[in-house]
Design a protein around this motif. Structure first.
Motif, PDB file in Angstrom:
ATOM      1  N   VAL A   1      41.366  17.046 -20.171  1.00 60.56           N
ATOM      2  CA  VAL A   1      40.545  18.366 -19.708  1.00 60.56           C
ATOM      3  C   VAL A   1      39.220  18.638 -20.407  1.00 60.56           C
ATOM      4  O   VAL A   1      39.176  18.390 -21.735  1.00 60.56           O
ATOM      5  CB  VAL A   1      41.523  19.541 -20.135  1.00 60.56           C
TER       6      VAL A   1
ATOM      7  N   HIS B   1      38.289   9.995 -25.817  1.00 58.39           N
ATOM      8  CA  HIS B   1      39.358   9.173 -24.982  1.00 58.39           C
ATOM      9  C   HIS B   1      38.744   7.714 -24.456  1.00 58.39           C
ATOM     10  O   HIS B   1      39.306   7.597 -23.335  1.00 58.39           O
ATOM     11  CB  HIS B   1      39.548  10.086 -23.657  1.00 58.39           C
TER      12      HIS B   1
ATOM     13  N   TRP C   1      44.364   7.176 -10.548  1.00 60.79           N
ATOM     14  CA  TRP C   1      44.325   7.820 -11.603  1.00 60.79           C
ATOM     15  C   TRP C   1      43.781   9.105 -11.653  1.00 60.79           C
ATOM     16  O   TRP C   1      42.927   9.574 -11.053  1.00 60.79           O
ATOM     17  CB  TRP C   1      43.352   7.126 -12.601  1.00 60.79           C
ATOM     18  N   ARG C   2      44.993  10.265 -12.209  1.00 64.24           N
ATOM     19  CA  ARG C   2      44.631  11.595 -12.513  1.00 64.24           C
ATOM     20  C   ARG C   2      44.540  11.934 -13.879  1.00 64.24           C
ATOM     21  O   ARG C   2      45.705  12.200 -14.188  1.00 64.24           O
ATOM     22  CB  ARG C   2      45.640  12.437 -11.435  1.00 64.24           C
ATOM     23  N   PRO C   3      43.311  11.678 -14.404  1.00 64.00           N
ATOM     24  CA  PRO C   3      43.289  11.994 -15.788  1.00 64.00           C
ATOM     25  C   PRO C   3      44.165  13.375 -16.502  1.00 64.00           C
ATOM     26  O   PRO C   3      43.842  14.350 -15.582  1.00 64.00           O
ATOM     27  CB  PRO C   3      41.912  12.152 -16.203  1.00 64.00           C
ATOM     28  N   SER C   4      44.901  13.205 -17.341  1.00 59.22           N
ATOM     29  CA  SER C   4      45.275  14.548 -18.090  1.00 59.22           C
ATOM     30  C   SER C   4      44.393  15.096 -18.769  1.00 59.22           C
ATOM     31  O   SER C   4      44.639  16.267 -19.395  1.00 59.22           O
ATOM     32  CB  SER C   4      46.561  14.381 -18.675  1.00 59.22           C
TER      33      SER C   4
ATOM     34  N   GLU D   1      41.440   5.087 -23.367  1.00 57.18           N
ATOM     35  CA  GLU D   1      42.071   5.487 -22.141  1.00 57.18           C
ATOM     36  C   GLU D   1      41.087   5.314 -21.135  1.00 57.18           C
ATOM     37  O   GLU D   1      41.606   4.664 -19.766  1.00 57.18           O
ATOM     38  CB  GLU D   1      42.541   6.936 -22.056  1.00 57.18           C
TER      39      GLU D   1
ATOM     40  N   HIS E   1      38.518  21.560 -11.961  1.00 60.90           N
ATOM     41  CA  HIS E   1      38.336  20.528 -12.710  1.00 60.90           C
ATOM     42  C   HIS E   1      36.927  20.125 -13.229  1.00 60.90           C
ATOM     43  O   HIS E   1      36.803  19.108 -13.868  1.00 60.90           O
ATOM     44  CB  HIS E   1      39.119  19.157 -12.048  1.00 60.90           C
TER      45      HIS E   1
END
Length: 174
Positions: free
Chosen positions: A29, A117, A24-27, A120, A54
């Motif tokens: 921000v 979020h 998982w590379r969360p979009s 998610e 990040h």
């Protein structure tokens, strides 16, 4: 003829990556200005710190130049990334989650971002576990409560920063 034309069997498990990283590379921000403001608050504005793209932060020793601060921050993040990235999530009084690691490396999960979020995070938190990693919790291996899920979410940013370390700010104590 010695197996030259023998069909190769596909690997039974995915190849191991080193260091292991989560899928998982969360979009999502998180606003860096808010993270900086919270780290400054949590340190009572008495510590210098560097911030990566990040949002991963590294608390710095006193008296470093900007170049030394960036170098120290990259080295600290490298050491966490190339060892087991044990995390220590803590609920803060303001509702945020502070995710600490060795070498004064940390992430902050902002409560408003987590709330916006949350679905998610719940759905993806298992993908935030690095390849072949087992994290032991009071609920059992790789089982997480809300704090653990938020901690895993925050730790994704540390992994993202460690794979492409870019210091974007060096913040000074007051």
């Amino acid at each position: 003829m010695f197996g030259l034309f023998k069909k190769k069997e596909p690997p039974s498990e995915p190849p191991k990556r080193f260091p292991p990283v989560p899928d998982w590379r969360p979009s999502i921000v998180q606003p860096l200005d808010r993270i900086i403001e919270r780290v400054r608050h949590y340190t009572n504005a008495k510590r210098d710190f560097a911030v990566f793209a990040h949002g991963t932060a590294v608390l710095l020793p006193d008296g470093l130049t900007d170049a030394q601060a960036e170098s120290h921050a990259r080295e600290a993040l490298h050491r966490v990334f190339h060892a087991h990235a044990d995390m220590h999530p803590m609920n803060m009084k303001d509702g945020n989650v502070f995710v600490g690691y060795k070498h004064d490396v940390l992430n902050v999960v902002l409560s408003e971002v987590a709330a916006a979020h949350w679905q998610e995070i719940v759905e993806q938190h298992q993908r935030a576990i690095a390849t072949h990693e087992v994290l032991l919790t009071p609920l059992g291996p790789n089982k997480f409560d809300k704090l653990g899920m938020k901690g895993l979410f925050g730790r994704c940013f540390m992994f993202m920063d460690a794979q492409a370390p870019q210091v974007v700010r060096v913040e000074r104590s007051v």
